[in-house]
Design a protein around this motif. Structure first.
Motif, PDB file in Angstrom:
ATOM      1  N   SER A 196     -39.255  33.141  23.679  1.00  0.00           N
ATOM      2  CA  SER A 196     -40.372  32.399  24.274  1.00  0.00           C
ATOM      3  C   SER A 196     -41.653  33.200  24.156  1.00  0.00           C
ATOM      4  CB  SER A 196     -40.097  32.095  25.755  1.00  0.00           C
ATOM      5  OG  SER A 196     -40.073  33.292  26.515  1.00  0.00           O
ATOM      6  N   VAL A 197     -42.784  32.502  24.278  1.00  0.00           N
ATOM      7  CA  VAL A 197     -44.104  33.132  24.372  1.00  0.00           C
ATOM      8  C   VAL A 197     -44.816  32.499  25.556  1.00  0.00           C
ATOM      9  CG1 VAL A 197     -44.284  33.708  21.923  1.00  0.00           C
ATOM     10  CG2 VAL A 197     -45.158  31.533  22.729  1.00  0.00           C
ATOM     11  N   SER A 198     -45.570  33.304  26.278  1.00  0.00           N
ATOM     12  CA  SER A 198     -46.228  32.798  27.490  1.00  0.00           C
ATOM     13  C   SER A 198     -47.390  31.876  27.167  1.00  0.00           C
ATOM     14  CB  SER A 198     -46.708  33.960  28.353  1.00  0.00           C
ATOM     15  OG  SER A 198     -47.718  34.691  27.671  1.00  0.00           O
ATOM     16  N   SER A 199     -48.001  32.068  26.010  1.00  0.00           N
ATOM     17  CA  SER A 199     -49.177  31.284  25.636  1.00  0.00           C
ATOM     18  C   SER A 199     -49.315  31.319  24.120  1.00  0.00           C
ATOM     19  CB  SER A 199     -50.419  31.889  26.288  1.00  0.00           C
ATOM     20  OG  SER A 199     -51.588  31.344  25.756  1.00  0.00           O
ATOM     21  N   PHE A 200     -49.877  30.262  23.547  1.00  0.00           N
ATOM     22  CA  PHE A 200     -50.106  30.242  22.107  1.00  0.00           C
ATOM     23  C   PHE A 200     -51.460  30.830  21.740  1.00  0.00           C
ATOM     24  CE2 PHE A 200     -46.860  26.854  22.412  1.00  0.00           C
ATOM     25  CZ  PHE A 200     -45.876  27.535  21.711  1.00  0.00           C
ATOM     26  N   SER A 201     -52.136  31.398  22.729  1.00  0.00           N
ATOM     27  CA  SER A 201     -53.350  32.166  22.467  1.00  0.00           C
ATOM     28  C   SER A 201     -53.100  33.573  23.000  1.00  0.00           C
ATOM     29  CB  SER A 201     -54.563  31.529  23.160  1.00  0.00           C
ATOM     30  OG  SER A 201     -54.363  31.488  24.557  1.00  0.00           O
ATOM     31  N   THR A 202     -53.901  34.486  22.582  1.00  0.00           N
ATOM     32  CA  THR A 202     -53.712  35.863  23.024  1.00  0.00           C
ATOM     33  C   THR A 202     -54.729  36.209  24.093  1.00  0.00           C
ATOM     34  OG1 THR A 202     -55.070  36.588  21.180  1.00  0.00           O
ATOM     35  CG2 THR A 202     -52.690  36.691  20.889  1.00  0.00           C
ATOM     36  N   PRO A 203     -54.379  37.099  24.994  1.00  0.00           N
ATOM     37  CA  PRO A 203     -53.137  37.845  25.088  1.00  0.00           C
ATOM     38  C   PRO A 203     -51.968  36.951  25.535  1.00  0.00           C
ATOM     39  CG  PRO A 203     -54.527  38.359  26.969  1.00  0.00           C
ATOM     40  CD  PRO A 203     -55.308  37.439  26.075  1.00  0.00           C
ATOM     41  N   SER A 204     -50.780  37.349  25.115  1.00  0.00           N
ATOM     42  CA  SER A 204     -49.575  36.616  25.489  1.00  0.00           C
ATOM     43  C   SER A 204     -48.406  37.581  25.625  1.00  0.00           C
ATOM     44  CB  SER A 204     -49.254  35.542  24.452  1.00  0.00           C
ATOM     45  OG  SER A 204     -48.962  36.123  23.207  1.00  0.00           O
ATOM     46  N   THR A 205     -47.379  37.115  26.300  1.00  0.00           N
ATOM     47  CA  THR A 205     -46.166  37.903  26.490  1.00  0.00           C
ATOM     48  C   THR A 205     -45.031  37.208  25.760  1.00  0.00           C
ATOM     49  OG1 THR A 205     -46.951  38.626  28.659  1.00  0.00           O
ATOM     50  CG2 THR A 205     -44.603  38.884  28.211  1.00  0.00           C
ATOM     51  N   TRP A 206     -44.296  37.976  24.976  1.00  0.00           N
ATOM     52  CA  TRP A 206     -43.197  37.439  24.191  1.00  0.00           C
ATOM     53  C   TRP A 206     -41.870  37.950  24.754  1.00  0.00           C
ATOM     54  CZ3 TRP A 206     -44.079  37.320  18.225  1.00  0.00           C
ATOM     55  CH2 TRP A 206     -45.360  36.825  17.942  1.00  0.00           C
ATOM     56  N   GLU A 207     -40.913  37.062  24.822  1.00  0.00           N
ATOM     57  CA  GLU A 207     -39.532  37.418  25.144  1.00  0.00           C
ATOM     58  C   GLU A 207     -38.770  37.339  23.828  1.00  0.00           C
ATOM     59  OE1 GLU A 207     -38.273  38.226  28.171  1.00  0.00           O
ATOM     60  OE2 GLU A 207     -40.141  37.874  29.266  1.00  0.00           O
ATOM     61  N   VAL A 208     -38.198  38.457  23.395  1.00  0.00           N
ATOM     62  CA  VAL A 208     -37.536  38.511  22.087  1.00  0.00           C
ATOM     63  C   VAL A 208     -36.163  39.154  22.200  1.00  0.00           C
ATOM     64  CG1 VAL A 208     -39.744  38.629  20.837  1.00  0.00           C
ATOM     65  CG2 VAL A 208     -38.561  40.739  21.459  1.00  0.00           C
ATOM     66  N   ASP A 209     -35.340  38.885  21.207  1.00  0.00           N
ATOM     67  CA  ASP A 209     -34.087  39.610  21.023  1.00  0.00           C
ATOM     68  C   ASP A 209     -34.302  40.539  19.837  1.00  0.00           C
ATOM     69  OD1 ASP A 209     -32.831  38.206  23.053  1.00  0.00           O
ATOM     70  OD2 ASP A 209     -32.006  36.701  21.697  1.00  0.00           O
ATOM     71  N   THR A 210     -33.807  41.758  19.953  1.00  0.00           N
ATOM     72  CA  THR A 210     -33.938  42.730  18.869  1.00  0.00           C
ATOM     73  C   THR A 210     -32.564  43.296  18.535  1.00  0.00           C
ATOM     74  OG1 THR A 210     -34.190  44.759  20.180  1.00  0.00           O
ATOM     75  CG2 THR A 210     -36.173  43.412  19.858  1.00  0.00           C
ATOM     76  N   ASP A 211     -32.522  44.093  17.491  1.00  0.00           N
ATOM     77  CA  ASP A 211     -31.272  44.760  17.136  1.00  0.00           C
ATOM     78  C   ASP A 211     -30.897  45.827  18.159  1.00  0.00           C
ATOM     79  OD1 ASP A 211     -33.381  46.440  16.449  1.00  0.00           O
ATOM     80  OD2 ASP A 211     -32.442  47.134  14.603  1.00  0.00           O
ATOM     81  N   ARG A 212     -31.778  46.104  19.117  1.00  0.00           N
ATOM     82  CA  ARG A 212     -31.516  47.071  20.189  1.00  0.00           C
ATOM     83  C   ARG A 212     -31.369  46.391  21.545  1.00  0.00           C
ATOM     84  NH1 ARG A 212     -33.410  52.200  18.028  1.00  0.00           N
ATOM     85  NH2 ARG A 212     -33.176  51.907  15.811  1.00  0.00           N
ATOM     86  N   GLY A 213     -31.348  45.051  21.555  1.00  0.00           N
ATOM     87  CA  GLY A 213     -31.208  44.307  22.798  1.00  0.00           C
ATOM     88  C   GLY A 213     -32.460  43.500  23.104  1.00  0.00           C
ATOM     89  N   PRO A 214     -32.463  42.791  24.243  1.00  0.00           N
ATOM     90  CA  PRO A 214     -33.618  41.966  24.605  1.00  0.00           C
ATOM     91  C   PRO A 214     -34.837  42.830  24.939  1.00  0.00           C
ATOM     92  CG  PRO A 214     -31.943  41.882  26.334  1.00  0.00           C
ATOM     93  CD  PRO A 214     -31.384  42.705  25.212  1.00  0.00           C
ATOM     94  N   ALA A 215     -36.013  42.277  24.684  1.00  0.00           N
ATOM     95  CA  ALA A 215     -37.251  43.010  24.969  1.00  0.00           C
ATOM     96  C   ALA A 215     -38.350  42.038  25.356  1.00  0.00           C
ATOM     97  CB  ALA A 215     -37.679  43.828  23.749  1.00  0.00           C
ATOM     98  N   ARG A 216     -39.318  42.564  26.043  1.00  0.00           N
ATOM     99  CA  ARG A 216     -40.509  41.819  26.432  1.00  0.00           C
ATOM    100  C   ARG A 216     -41.690  42.602  25.895  1.00  0.00           C
ATOM    101  NH1 ARG A 216     -41.290  38.943  31.850  1.00  0.00           N
ATOM    102  NH2 ARG A 216     -43.513  38.518  31.829  1.00  0.00           N
ATOM    103  N   LEU A 217     -42.560  41.930  25.132  1.00  0.00           N
ATOM    104  CA  LEU A 217     -43.697  42.644  24.576  1.00  0.00           C
ATOM    105  C   LEU A 217     -44.979  41.866  24.808  1.00  0.00           C
ATOM    106  CD1 LEU A 217     -44.648  41.636  21.314  1.00  0.00           C
ATOM    107  CD2 LEU A 217     -42.206  41.966  21.210  1.00  0.00           C
ATOM    108  N   GLY A 218     -46.044  42.607  24.986  1.00  0.00           N
ATOM    109  CA  GLY A 218     -47.358  42.013  25.144  1.00  0.00           C
ATOM    110  C   GLY A 218     -48.114  42.069  23.833  1.00  0.00           C
TER     111      GLY A 218
END
Length: 160
Positions: free
Chosen positions: A92-114
């Motif tokens: 998911s992404v918090s917004s389609f404009s920036t700044p935004s927060t992304w919820e992602v899955d990675t090869d090292r586990g789940p992550a949240r990035l700004g």
């Protein structure tokens, strides 16, 4: 500064687990750090061995020219200091404009990035490889956007 273009060197670990470089002539340097010149675009090419004072001690044009034991020591050191998780799914992404927060899955586990701005997403080596700089300074890698699931690609396209 001693710079070599041939791998006439010896690597080992000292009793504290630090990398020790012995150059031609017997000069030893402790706490050596390997640094890749092109960590994502060409990880096996261009490697500098840097002393504790920050000066280059040796240059290796290719990592594969080293004997297996020395190459393994360098790869262990690089793995310990290089942390660039690969994004496998964008949940998911918090917004389609920036700044935004992304919820992602990675090869090292789940992550949240700004993400501060669209310029924090850079294309590498063609159109499908990306490097994403999160606002906390951590970098994330997308090795192939076409390998992402359809929903992830659709979310990503909004920012490219």
């Amino acid at each position: 500064m001693t710079t070599t273009t041939t791998p006439t060197l010896e690597l080992r670990r000292n009793s504290h687990g630090r990398l020790v470089l012995r150059l031609e002539g017997g000069i030893e340097h402790e706490a050596v750090t390997p640094v890749r010149a092109f960590p994502i675009a060409a990880p096996g090419e261009g490697l500098s061995l840097v002393g504790s004072d920050g000066h280059e001690l040796a240059w290796l044009p290719r990592l594969d020219v080293l004997p297996a034991a020395q190459r393994a020591l360098i790869e262990e050191e690089l793995a310990a200091r290089e942390f660039v998780p690969s994004i496998t799914r964008i949940r998911s992404v918090s917004s389609f404009s920036t700044p935004s927060t992304w919820e992602v899955d990675t090869d090292r586990g789940p992550a949240r990035l700004g993400l501060k701005g669209e310029e924090d997403i850079r294309r590498l080596a063609g159109r499908t490889k990306l490097l994403i700089a999160a606002s906390d300074g951590l970098h994330f890698h997308v090795p192939d956007t076409t390998a992402l699931d359809r929903a992830s690609r659709k979310l990503l396209e909004r920012f490219l």
